[in-house]
Design a protein around this motif. Structure first.
Motif: not given
Length: 488
Positions: A339-344, A361-364, A404-406, A417-418
């Motif tokens: 999570v922090p890795y992808l946010e950065d 965008t990132l969706n977790v 980016v969905n996690l 990744i869509a």
């Protein structure tokens, strides 16, 4: 059954089977002897031991002679008495001789002219004892006899002899001894021959099959399947040989595939390098010929620079892919909080994306469940960057969106990744991770790229122990789905 056990059982069978068969043969020969014995001794043999019965019958006749000699010795010269004794002795294959003094008063017809009459023991020959029986030997025969000495009423010396020609014993002994020896020889030959044949056949046949398979492989025919016909050591050898054949065939096919890939790689490199080189050459010639005025010079130089950057990037990706393909690229794995890795990573990429009009965008889903994965930070960044770059290159909407969905499923972390780009046709979708593959048949480099981005991404994900797949609908967009094993 193993060869060791098979040989052990064969050895036991070679010992047991001949003994059993020889016992059976001896029983048959014994029955034949009994048949011959009954034909010689014409008595009703109802007991299980005919030899004993014959001896008892002989003893009975001998007892009669003793009784007659003690009570009425002269009766032993009576023809009627002699006929009675003769009838009994004939059934026992014996003859009767009555000697009075030195004269042979009674001689059975079966003993007429017999050489044994010349060698009968003398009266009172006590070396053999009373009620004695012994053997007499002439030049041609052996005779069994029983002798009883007595005294006639006139005080003359009398001797009664019960005599049997044993020549038939010799004849039968030789005949049946030869039959026993012959049966033993045949039993040993047949038993050992058959057991050796079947045991050797079970060993030689698979070895012959293995030899033929080896010859086929030696001739380059790797399609000949090696069949395992048994579960012994040779069967295991055949299975290992078949496994070797399959691996060798796979290796040859892989080598041929590598050769085809190498040719294709050279062809693709030549094509992809020739296009920008031709453009650069044309613009440089234009500058040298003075075609480009001051107003076009900067444009020409900018184009030359862009083509050079494309070539440099393509060579860099080609070099990277070659090292990945050969397993020569080192990986530095560490525990990474995704999570922090992808946010950065997304925060760093958003600045450039916004300038291109792209939304990233990132969706977790369930951030507390994601946890850590074992990853090489730089290599994983390369994977995501390659996927984002493809989404930007092939975006056909006014506003390109990349999500980016996690999430986590069981023991894996799912990274999706869509985008909302033009999508990939169903015919091209299975090939998007192959090297130098572009959906555009003309392989135009207008959109940039080397055709190695997704191939590199797949190799890196495989090195992480994960998988990467693609789903797409034309006109709606593409989804790249990455699964990475989650650390416990």
């Amino acid at each position: 059954m193993s060869i060791k056990v098979r040989l052990l059982l064969s050895y036991i069978a070679m010992l047991v089977v001949p003994v059993v068969l020889f016992a059976f043969a001896a029983l048959i020969i014994g029955l034949m002897i009994m048949g011959d014995f009954k034909s010689v001794f014409q008595i009703d043999m109802k007991r299980h031991n005919p030899f004993k019965q014959v001896m008892e019958e002989q003893a009975a006749v001998y007892s009669d002679i003793q009784q007659l000699s003690s009570q009425k010795p002269e009766s032993l010269l009576d023809p009627n008495v002699i006929d009675g004794l003769e009838a009994k002795l004939t059934q026992l294959n014996m003859g009767l001789v009555i000697r009075k003094d030195e004269q042979l008063a009674v001689v059975s017809s079966r003993l007429n002219d017999s050489p044994v009459l010349q060698i009968l023991p003398a009266y009172g020959n006590h070396d053999l004892g009373e009620n004695r029986d012994n053997m007499l030997n002439t030049r041609d025969h052996w005779f069994f006899y029983k002798q009883h000495d007595f005294t006639f009423t006139d005080q003359s010396q009398g001797s009664a002899f019960m005599i049997m020609d044993t020549n038939f014993f010799q004849k039968y002994a030789i005949r049946y001894a030869l039959a026993l020896l012959l049966s033993l020889f045949l039993i040993l030959v047949l038993t050992n021959g058959l057991l050796t044949y079947f045991v050797s056949r079970s060993i030689i046949r698979p070895l012959r099959s293995l030899k033929l398979a080896a010859e086929q492989i030696g001739e380059g025919n790797l399609d000949e399947v090696v069949h395992s016909h048994s579960r012994d050591e040779i069967g295991e050898l055949s299975a290992s040989f078949e496994q070797m054949r399959r691996r060798l065939k796979d290796s040859v096919e892989l080598q041929l595939q590598y050769e085809d890939n190498r040719k294709e790689l050279l062809s693709n490199i030549s094509h992809d390098l020739k296009t920008p080189v031709t453009s650069i050459k044309g613009y440089v010639e234009g500058i040298l010929d003075g075609v480009a005025g001051a107003d076009k010079l900067e444009k020409y130089l900018q184009t030359i620079y862009t083509k050079t950057v494309d070539m440099d990037r393509m060579i860099d990706e080609l070099f990277l892919f070659s090292k990945l393909d050969l397993g020569k690229l080192p990986f530095y794995f560490e525990e990474v909080e995704l999570v922090p890795y992808l946010e950065d990573l997304i925060g760093e990429a958003q600045f450039d994306m916004e300038k291109k009009g792209v939304s990233l965008t990132l969706n977790v889903v369930h951030p507390d469940r994601i946890g850590k994965v074992k990853a090489d930070r730089e290599k994983l960044k390369r994977v995501l960057t390659n996927i984002w770059d493809n989404a930007v290159k092939y975006g056909d909407k006014e506003q390109t969106r990349i999500e980016v969905n996690l999430d986590r499923q069981k023991e894996a972390v799912i990274l999706e990744i869509a985008d909302n780009g033009q999508g990939i046709s169903s015919e091209a979708l299975p090939f998007v991770f192959e090297r130098f593959y572009r959906e555009d048949p003309s392989r135009s480099m207008a959109a940039g790229g080397s055709g190695l981005g997704l191939a590199i991404a797949k190799q890196i994900i495989l090195e992480h122990g994960g998988t990467i797949t693609a789903e797409s609908e034309e006109g709606l967009g593409t989804r790249m789905i990455i699964q990475l094993p989650k650390l416990r």
